[in-house]
Design an enzyme around this catalytic site. Structure first.
Site, PDB file in Angstrom:
ATOM      1  N   CYS A 355      51.140  -1.719  -4.611  1.00  0.00           N
ATOM      2  CA  CYS A 355      49.949  -2.489  -4.223  1.00  0.00           C
ATOM      3  C   CYS A 355      49.168  -1.916  -3.033  1.00  0.00           C
ATOM      4  O   CYS A 355      47.930  -1.859  -3.097  1.00  0.00           O
ATOM      5  CB  CYS A 355      50.306  -3.953  -4.014  1.00  0.00           C
ATOM      6  SG  CYS A 355      51.960  -4.298  -3.434  1.00  0.00           S
ATOM      7  N   ARG A 384      63.529   1.702  -4.411  1.00  0.00           N
ATOM      8  CA  ARG A 384      64.026   0.638  -3.533  1.00  0.00           C
ATOM      9  C   ARG A 384      65.485   0.907  -3.210  1.00  0.00           C
ATOM     10  O   ARG A 384      66.275   1.243  -4.099  1.00  0.00           O
ATOM     11  CB  ARG A 384      63.859  -0.736  -4.202  1.00  0.00           C
ATOM     12  CG  ARG A 384      62.398  -1.096  -4.379  1.00  0.00           C
ATOM     13  CD  ARG A 384      62.170  -2.457  -4.972  1.00  0.00           C
ATOM     14  NE  ARG A 384      60.739  -2.651  -5.223  1.00  0.00           N
ATOM     15  CZ  ARG A 384      60.223  -3.689  -5.864  1.00  0.00           C
ATOM     16  NH1 ARG A 384      61.019  -4.659  -6.311  1.00  0.00           N
ATOM     17  NH2 ARG A 384      58.920  -3.783  -6.061  1.00  0.00           N
ATOM     18  N   GLN A 402      57.110   0.746 -12.852  1.00  0.00           N
ATOM     19  CA  GLN A 402      56.520  -0.551 -13.197  1.00  0.00           C
ATOM     20  C   GLN A 402      55.287  -0.364 -14.076  1.00  0.00           C
ATOM     21  O   GLN A 402      54.538   0.598 -13.892  1.00  0.00           O
ATOM     22  CB  GLN A 402      56.096  -1.298 -11.928  1.00  0.00           C
ATOM     23  CG  GLN A 402      57.232  -1.717 -11.016  1.00  0.00           C
ATOM     24  CD  GLN A 402      56.708  -2.411  -9.769  1.00  0.00           C
ATOM     25  OE1 GLN A 402      55.838  -1.882  -9.091  1.00  0.00           O
ATOM     26  NE2 GLN A 402      57.223  -3.580  -9.470  1.00  0.00           N
ATOM     27  N   ASP A 404      52.486  -1.669 -13.679  1.00  0.00           N
ATOM     28  CA  ASP A 404      51.934  -2.426 -12.566  1.00  0.00           C
ATOM     29  C   ASP A 404      50.419  -2.536 -12.688  1.00  0.00           C
ATOM     30  O   ASP A 404      49.754  -1.644 -13.212  1.00  0.00           O
ATOM     31  CB  ASP A 404      52.289  -1.714 -11.258  1.00  0.00           C
ATOM     32  CG  ASP A 404      52.399  -2.666 -10.095  1.00  0.00           C
ATOM     33  OD1 ASP A 404      52.205  -3.872 -10.288  1.00  0.00           O
ATOM     34  OD2 ASP A 404      52.694  -2.205  -8.977  1.00  0.00           O
ATOM     35  N   HIS A 406      46.803  -4.392 -10.533  1.00  0.00           N
ATOM     36  CA  HIS A 406      46.223  -5.203  -9.463  1.00  0.00           C
ATOM     37  C   HIS A 406      44.764  -5.478  -9.807  1.00  0.00           C
ATOM     38  O   HIS A 406      43.979  -4.546 -10.012  1.00  0.00           O
ATOM     39  CB  HIS A 406      46.362  -4.502  -8.117  1.00  0.00           C
ATOM     40  CG  HIS A 406      47.798  -4.354  -7.708  1.00  0.00           C
ATOM     41  ND1 HIS A 406      48.529  -3.221  -8.004  1.00  0.00           N
ATOM     42  CD2 HIS A 406      48.651  -5.223  -7.105  1.00  0.00           C
ATOM     43  CE1 HIS A 406      49.771  -3.401  -7.570  1.00  0.00           C
ATOM     44  NE2 HIS A 406      49.867  -4.592  -7.032  1.00  0.00           N
ATOM     45  N   LYS A 490      53.795 -16.965  -7.180  1.00  0.00           N
ATOM     46  CA  LYS A 490      53.742 -16.164  -8.407  1.00  0.00           C
ATOM     47  C   LYS A 490      54.140 -16.989  -9.618  1.00  0.00           C
ATOM     48  O   LYS A 490      54.969 -17.889  -9.538  1.00  0.00           O
ATOM     49  CB  LYS A 490      54.662 -14.941  -8.289  1.00  0.00           C
ATOM     50  CG  LYS A 490      56.114 -15.243  -7.977  1.00  0.00           C
ATOM     51  CD  LYS A 490      56.941 -13.966  -7.860  1.00  0.00           C
ATOM     52  CE  LYS A 490      58.386 -14.280  -7.484  1.00  0.00           C
ATOM     53  NZ  LYS A 490      59.243 -13.087  -7.510  1.00  0.00           N
ATOM     54  N   HIS A 536      48.463  -9.509  -8.315  1.00  0.00           N
ATOM     55  CA  HIS A 536      49.492  -8.538  -8.686  1.00  0.00           C
ATOM     56  C   HIS A 536      50.051  -8.963 -10.042  1.00  0.00           C
ATOM     57  O   HIS A 536      50.432 -10.128 -10.206  1.00  0.00           O
ATOM     58  CB  HIS A 536      50.646  -8.538  -7.683  1.00  0.00           C
ATOM     59  CG  HIS A 536      50.247  -8.376  -6.254  1.00  0.00           C
ATOM     60  ND1 HIS A 536      50.586  -7.267  -5.509  1.00  0.00           N
ATOM     61  CD2 HIS A 536      49.542  -9.184  -5.411  1.00  0.00           C
ATOM     62  CE1 HIS A 536      50.119  -7.410  -4.278  1.00  0.00           C
ATOM     63  NE2 HIS A 536      49.489  -8.564  -4.193  1.00  0.00           N
TER      64      HIS A 536
END
Length: 663
Positions: A355, A384, A402, A404, A406, A490, A536
């Site tokens: 992000c 991570r 991911q 992912d 945004h 979320k 997100h």
């Protein structure tokens, strides 16, 4: 005159009871059946022992086995205490530490006197536990002074318990629970009235592992004994059957049998994708790109490493640093002497999420309100720093990618964007055959932002799900207090797999904090600067974990369009080798992933081998098939084979190999 308290019951009735009465007394006053069935109580919503006295007027709800969630948690907590008592009876000198309930059972950590426990010890411990249950020992709560309890633990040689008691907050009430008159443990409770309320046939000890005291590898290594506990044997048997089925579906086992991937110590928590496994990975990538193509999503790629100052601005350095891999920004010392790094360099970090980098792309150039919503997506590789002991196949890794995205929005666009995402997620999960529940995770204790910002963000997500028609029991709608991210509430999608397990996968989060912290803005219709709201979102979550879920959901028998090898053409005799190559070539030209098996092996051997590898279709050809231009199709999971022309086989396999979104 004895003071009478008013005790309100769930049916709206009120009973007057003497001060000092207990929920057990109320149950007995109602009737012997309820007195026998009662396990605990809720007084003004708080779960307590049946023996806890009333001190004022109160609302009372008696807990029985019908209140399954509460009853299971109580039983599992009690099984953990009985386990600890049994271990100390069989192995004198063993110290006790902690023993909580879990989602399907319980565990207890021990410091053995002589040797670590092993799985061979479990049958004897189970037998001793059943003796304690049969003895029907009362479980009695006692409030005890801190210094007295610490002294008792020290006198008994329970150094771990003494250490823990000494570190609890000074004002906290310390309680112990006695099992009969000869054993006790420090515990907040509540507990069942006695050990006899447990079903001796409804638990099983499952395994032993190592665990560090308080989860710190610098501390003493303990022996952790796990068990599963239920209200009755029927529930236990059903759970054990699920475990047996889950073991057959274990993605690590199937991944090896299907030659998809492996993991090894040289790269803890990172996946080595084999060619067949990477076919699945790429098929999912292609599917997701097609799914996003109609929504004007713009795919980007961002750096793996960024300066720590960027992570400080975003808030991750302060809230998430323990999960990040940090890197000194300097050339390491290459000499044999001296430290590898100086310790004076600035710090950088591998990105744990995408992000902040997407905001930096958003900030390139001036954005107008007409440019919004701007939908950036990235198949972004993240790292991570998960503890070694927490790593689990593809399900929990250190390096992952991911799907992912945004979405940068104006305030008036948020509900519509979230509603559209709900529709997209619904379509994707149905393509894979999943049912799901939607849950709204609300503000956690550890968070940034104002209460007003959280109020607005939570309301927007709630309104969007209502607008999408998904805030219903059919979709398992539920709100989860305290489970949001530190920067945003979320929505979560919880998939249910073929054997009833749930997996939290997709998510969308409404975030006002990060655009503000990283100074993202757009020019509004009024000519002034405004903050965008950042949504997100992810559907698969991570490719690694989603593939692991798919393998287990389908027990390795992936839909044909995802199978790494969709068909194998196998010969019965070598005279058919040329025809087998012709069949494979035509299938390949039609877009089917196909291999040939021309080995000089019996056909039954080939069938077994390709079945183990979960190949969906085996096309068997011999001299007759070559002469007639046919094939014998053996489909995985079906007993009978069918004879069809080559053209029919190509049409059949081509249809099954087509992804669902392209049909």
């Amino acid at each position: 005159m004895t003071e009478l308290l008013k005790i309100s019951l769930p049916d709206g009735s009120v009973r007057e009871m003497p001060a000092g009465s207990t929920p057990a007394d109320v149950a007995a006053a109602i009737g012997p059946g309820l007195a026998k069935a009662a396990l605990a109580a809720r007084i003004d919503g708080e779960l307590v022992d049946l023996s806890r006295p009333f001190t004022q007027d109160a609302a009372l709800a008696l807990v029985t086995a019908k209140d399954e969630a509460d009853a299971l948690d109580l039983a599992r907590h009690d099984y953990a205490h009985v386990l600890a008592e049994a271990v100390q009876a069989l192995f004198p000198g063993t110290q006790i530490t902690f023993g909580p309930s879990t989602d399907d059972g319980f565990y207890y950590d021990f410091a053995p006197k002589d040797r670590p426990f092993t799985d061979e010890d479990l049958p004897a411990i189970e037998a001793e536990m059943r003796k304690i249950i049969a003895a029907n020992k009362p479980l009695v709560r006692e409030v005890i002074a801190r210094d007295t309890l610490i002294a008792q633990w020290q006198a008994a040689g329970e150094s771990f318990k003494a250490e823990w008691a000494a570190e609890l907050p000074q004002g906290e009430e310390l309680t112990v629970y006695h099992s009969g008159s000869d054993w006790y443990d420090m515990c907040r409770g509540p507990h069942l009235p006695s050990t006899g309320k447990l079903d001796p046939a409804a638990f099983k000890l499952t395994r032993v592992s190592g665990a560090y005291w308080r989860g710190d590898q610098k501390n003493a290594m303990l022996s952790r004994i796990y068990g599963t506990g239920w209200l009755n044997k029927k529930q236990l048997d059903a759970h054990l059957l699920r475990l047996e089925e889950a073991a057959k579906r274990d993605h690590r086992k199937l991944g090896q049998e299907m030659d998809l991937f492996h993991l090894q110590a040289e790269a803890h928590g990172s996946v080595f994708w084999h060619p067949k496994g990477y076919v699945i990975y790429r098929a999912l990538e292609d599917y997701m790109r097609r799914a996003l193509a109609s929504g004007n999503h713009k795919e980007v790629k961002t750096p793996q490493v960024m300066d720590a100052r960027q992570w400080e601005k975003s808030g991750h350095w302060g809230k998430y640093r323990e999960n990040m891999f940090v890197i000194p920004d300097e050339v390491p010392n290459v000499d044999d002497e001296g430290p590898v790094i100086s310790g004076d360099a600035d710090w950088m970090a591998l990105k744990p999420m995408n992000c902040p980098a997407h905001i930096l792309i958003f900030k390139q150039g001036i954005k107008s309100y007409r440019d919004l919503p701007l939908r950036l997506v990235e198949n972004g590789c993240c790292h991570r720093n998960e503890p070694h002991g927490a790593l689990h196949g593809l399900m929990r890794v250190r390096q992952f990618t991911q799907d992912d995205g945004h979405l940068f929005c104006r305030e008036d666009q948020i509900v519509g964007e979230v509603r559209d995402f709900c529709a997209l997620a619904d379509r994707v999960y149905k393509d894979f055959g999943f049912t799901y529940a939607i849950k709204l995770a609300l503000r956690p204790d550890n968070r940034i932002g104002t209460e007003e910002q959280w109020d607005v963000a939570e309301a927007e997500l709630r309104d969007a799900v209502v607008a999408a028609g998904l805030a219903t029991d059919e979709y398992g709608w539920e709100e989860l207090p305290g489970e949001g991210a530190f920067y945003a509430p979320k929505l979560e999608w919880h998939l249910t797999d073929a054997i009833g397990r749930t997996w939290q996968v997709g998510t969308i989060q409404s975030d006002r904090m990060l655009p503000e912290r990283l100074d993202a803005s757009y020019i509004g219709e009024d000519g002034e600067k405004h903050r965008p709201v950042m949504l997100h979102r992810a559907i698969f979550g991570s490719y690694e974990r989603f593939i692991g879920i798919l393998i287990e959901h389908f027990a390795g028998k992936l839909p044909v369009w995802l199978a790494p090898v969709q068909a194998v053409v196998a010969t019965i005799v070598s005279d058919a080798d040329g025809y087998a190559a012709e069949v494979a070539a035509k299938l390949r030209a039609a877009g089917v992933r196909v291999e040939t098996d021309l080995r000089n092996e019996k056909i039954n051997y080939k069938v077994r081998e390709h079945s183990l590898a979960k190949v969906p279709h085996l096309l068997v050809v011999g001299k007759r098939e070559a002469d007639e231009g046919t094939v014998a199709i053996r489909t995985l999971g079906e007993e009978r084979q069918k004879f069809v022309s080559l053209d029919e086989a190509i049409a059949l396999l081509t249809a099954e190999a087509t992804p669902p979104d392209l049909k």
